[in-house]
Design a protein around this motif. Structure first.
Motif, short mmCIF file in Angstrom:
data_model
loop_
_atom_site.label_atom_id
_atom_site.label_comp_id
_atom_site.label_asym_id
_atom_site.label_seq_id
_atom_site.Cartn_x
_atom_site.Cartn_y
_atom_site.Cartn_z
N UNK A 156 0.82 -1.21 0.00
CA UNK A 156 0.00 0.00 0.00
C UNK A 156 0.86 1.26 0.00
N UNK A 157 2.01 1.19 0.64
CA UNK A 157 2.90 2.35 0.74
C UNK A 157 3.61 2.66 -0.56
N UNK A 158 4.04 1.61 -1.27
CA UNK A 158 4.96 1.81 -2.39
C UNK A 158 4.29 1.76 -3.76
N UNK A 159 3.01 1.45 -3.84
CA UNK A 159 2.38 1.40 -5.15
C UNK A 159 2.33 2.80 -5.77
N UNK A 160 2.33 2.88 -7.11
CA UNK A 160 2.34 4.20 -7.78
C UNK A 160 1.22 5.11 -7.31
N UNK A 161 1.58 6.35 -7.02
CA UNK A 161 0.60 7.34 -6.59
C UNK A 161 0.24 7.28 -5.13
N UNK A 162 0.81 6.30 -4.39
CA UNK A 162 0.51 6.18 -2.96
C UNK A 162 1.33 7.19 -2.16
N UNK A 209 5.17 7.80 -2.96
CA UNK A 209 5.30 8.47 -4.26
C UNK A 209 4.92 9.93 -4.17
N UNK A 210 3.82 10.20 -3.50
CA UNK A 210 3.34 11.57 -3.36
C UNK A 210 4.32 12.42 -2.57
N UNK A 235 7.81 6.14 7.19
CA UNK A 235 6.62 5.41 6.74
C UNK A 235 6.72 3.96 7.20
N UNK A 236 5.59 3.40 7.64
CA UNK A 236 5.59 2.03 8.12
C UNK A 236 4.30 1.32 7.78
#
Length: 503
Positions: free
Chosen positions: A113-119, A122-123, A160-161
């Motif tokens: 959930x943290x590393x997917x594009x646009x998450x 990324x933001x 982030x965790x």
């Protein structure tokens, strides 16, 4: 009112809620600002302007500003989709990164959930990596803020965790944070959320507040109900603030386009995301029989799919495994499509032994014909693969048969069919067998005892929604006797065109 404004930060929680309720009821557009002293207006402006840093790239929306202004320990933002929840949470985390020793962390349910594009990560990179004094630590998943581009003196960090499992919270037991954020809080268990309060630590000699902030849509299942209980039901009495926000609160969002996207969702998901409805649940709300119109005739050139949902055992054996005493069924669901409209043509619903089921599948395939797609959910494991392979080589030999692996939960798989049914795109053939049983199951799904027919509907619907691969024509309309001498394929070929390839 001026006393309340100037001394707001010193007020009790009860007084703050009282003022908040008062302001909410005031017709702001009718206020006469000219009647307010200039000094009070300046004070009001300061109170309504949240603390920001240069790392926050755009002006917060009014709802986001209210969220950033809160100095209480615990608050929750959002509800509906499109309200800028993730941005609000990231802004909160960046409010004090210019203070020496500051440390914040933001959680999601999983690392993916943290590393997917646009998450979130990324933001945050889009916001922060343009500054030479900011460095991204990939190994520890944190941004480090330094005094200058030399990166010699560290000021603060924003980490982030993830909290996927019950034991993941112990990965952070040595951490000390002034800000702890939770994106999509309803996906995280209550015990992990409460444990992280033990990681709040005050910085010496600063006025950085200790804050725990959450943001989320209403929960998709009962696992997230604790968030509603904590912030909406008992929140005011416990000093926890809930700020609802949705599409209309985000001026940066193309609302019309987003609305079109939400129209494709099933009504329950749409009520959660569009309206921020915390009361509605999926049980019994995904299908209504009034959405299905009966027809007496079917289009001639429709595409058809028979989807099989297999019961593992016969009735007597299944009753021993089913706590309700009402075992599952083997279902063969025949759905067709023409010009974007779907037709429920036939529903087989039986409780048979494996041998009886295979015999039923074979006879049904023969009755449906070779032009009907045949699909079946493949059971997990090597035994499921082997069984489907045997069927493809024997009872379904020559038919358009495929075994399909299930992905996602049953409600998610049925969401597209639910949305189409609500739009009136799914009809049924009057006289279709087991149609009343289907309606009863549909109106209780997914909270009812059975879901076999809904699985059949959603599987066939997904199959027919998959674009067909274009190919050459395999048949031509037979010419009449009067046209036989003049009949052509519509193309001119030289004599011997086809035979010359064999020479």
């Amino acid at each position: 009112m001026s006393v309340a404004i100037s001394g707001y930060s010193q007020l009790s929680t009860e007084d703050k809620h009282r003022i908040g309720n008062f302001v909410q009821d005031v017709p702001m557009g009718q206020m006469d600002l000219g009647a307010i002293k200039h000094s009070d207006l300046v004070t009001l402006q300061k109170l309504l302007t949240p603390r920001t840093t240069k790392y926050i790239p755009h002006v917060p929306t009014p709802k986001q500003s209210a969220f950033l202004l809160l100095n209480c320990k615990e608050a929750f933002y959002g509800g509906a989709a499109g309200g800028g929840k993730s941005d609000a949470l990231l802004m909160c985390g960046l409010q004090y990164v210019d203070v020496k020793g500051y440390s914040g962390i933001i959680f999601r349910k999983t690392y993916a959930d943290l590393v997917k594009p646009g998450a979130l990560i990324d933001r945050a990179k889009d916001w922060l990596l343009k500054y030479p004094e900011v460095r991204w630590n990939e190994k520890e998943k944190k941004f480090e803020f330094y005094t200058d581009a030399t990166k010699k003196e560290l000021i603060s960090v924003l980490q982030f965790g993830y909290l996927e499992n019950a034991n993941d919270k112990y990965n952070y037991q040595g951490g000390e944070y002034q800000f702890i954020g939770f994106d999509e809080l309803t996906h995280i268990d209550a015990a992990s959320y409460r444990y992280m309060f033990s990681r709040l630590r005050r910085l010496k000699g600063t006025e950085v507040p200790l804050r725990v902030r959450g943001a989320s849509n209403p929960p998709d299942d009962d696992n997230g109900i604790w968030v509603k209980n904590r912030f909406i039901d008992e929140g005011p009495a416990k000093g926890r603030v809930f700020i609802p926000a949705g599409l209309d609160d985000n001026p940066y969002l193309d609302v019309d386009e987003y609305e079109k996207s939400l129209e494709e969702l099933d009504p329950v998901t749409r009520a959660r995301l569009r309206d921020g409805n915390w009361e509605i649940v999926r049980k019994g709300n995904m299908f209504k029989r009034t959405w299905f119109q009966g027809v007496t005739e079917l289009p001639a050139y429709r595409r058809r799919c028979r989807w099989w949902d297999m019961a593992a055992t016969d009735e007597n054996k299944a009753k021993k495994k089913n706590k309700s005493g009402d075992p599952d069924y083997t279902v063969g669901f025949l759905l067709s499509e023409y010009n974007g409209t779907f037709y429920i043509e036939d529903i087989i619903r039986e409780r048979l032994s494996p041998e009886g089921t295979q015999s039923l599948q074979e006879s049904t395939a023969h009755a449906d014909g070779f032009d009907t797609l045949v699909r079946e959910e493949q059971e997990p494991g090597s035994s499921g693969i082997t069984l489907c392979d045997i069927k493809a080589r024997t009872i379904f030999l020559g038919y358009a048969y495929e075994a399909v692996k299930a992905t996602g939960d049953k409600a998610t798989r049925a969401a597209a069919a639910s949305a189409a049914a609500e739009r009136g795109q799914i009809k049924y053939l009057i006289g279709c067998r087991n149609i009343e049983a289907f309606f009863n199951e549909a109106e209780s799904f997914p909270g009812g005892i059975h879901d076999d027919m809904i699985d059949g509907l959603s599987g066939a619907f997904t199959t027919l929604c998959t674009p067909a691969i274009a190919g050459p024509p395999i048949a031509a309309e037979k010419p009449t006797e009067t046209d036989v001498d003049n009949f052509t394929w519509g193309m001119d070929f030289d004599p011997g065109y086809f035979s010359r390839f064999g020479q």
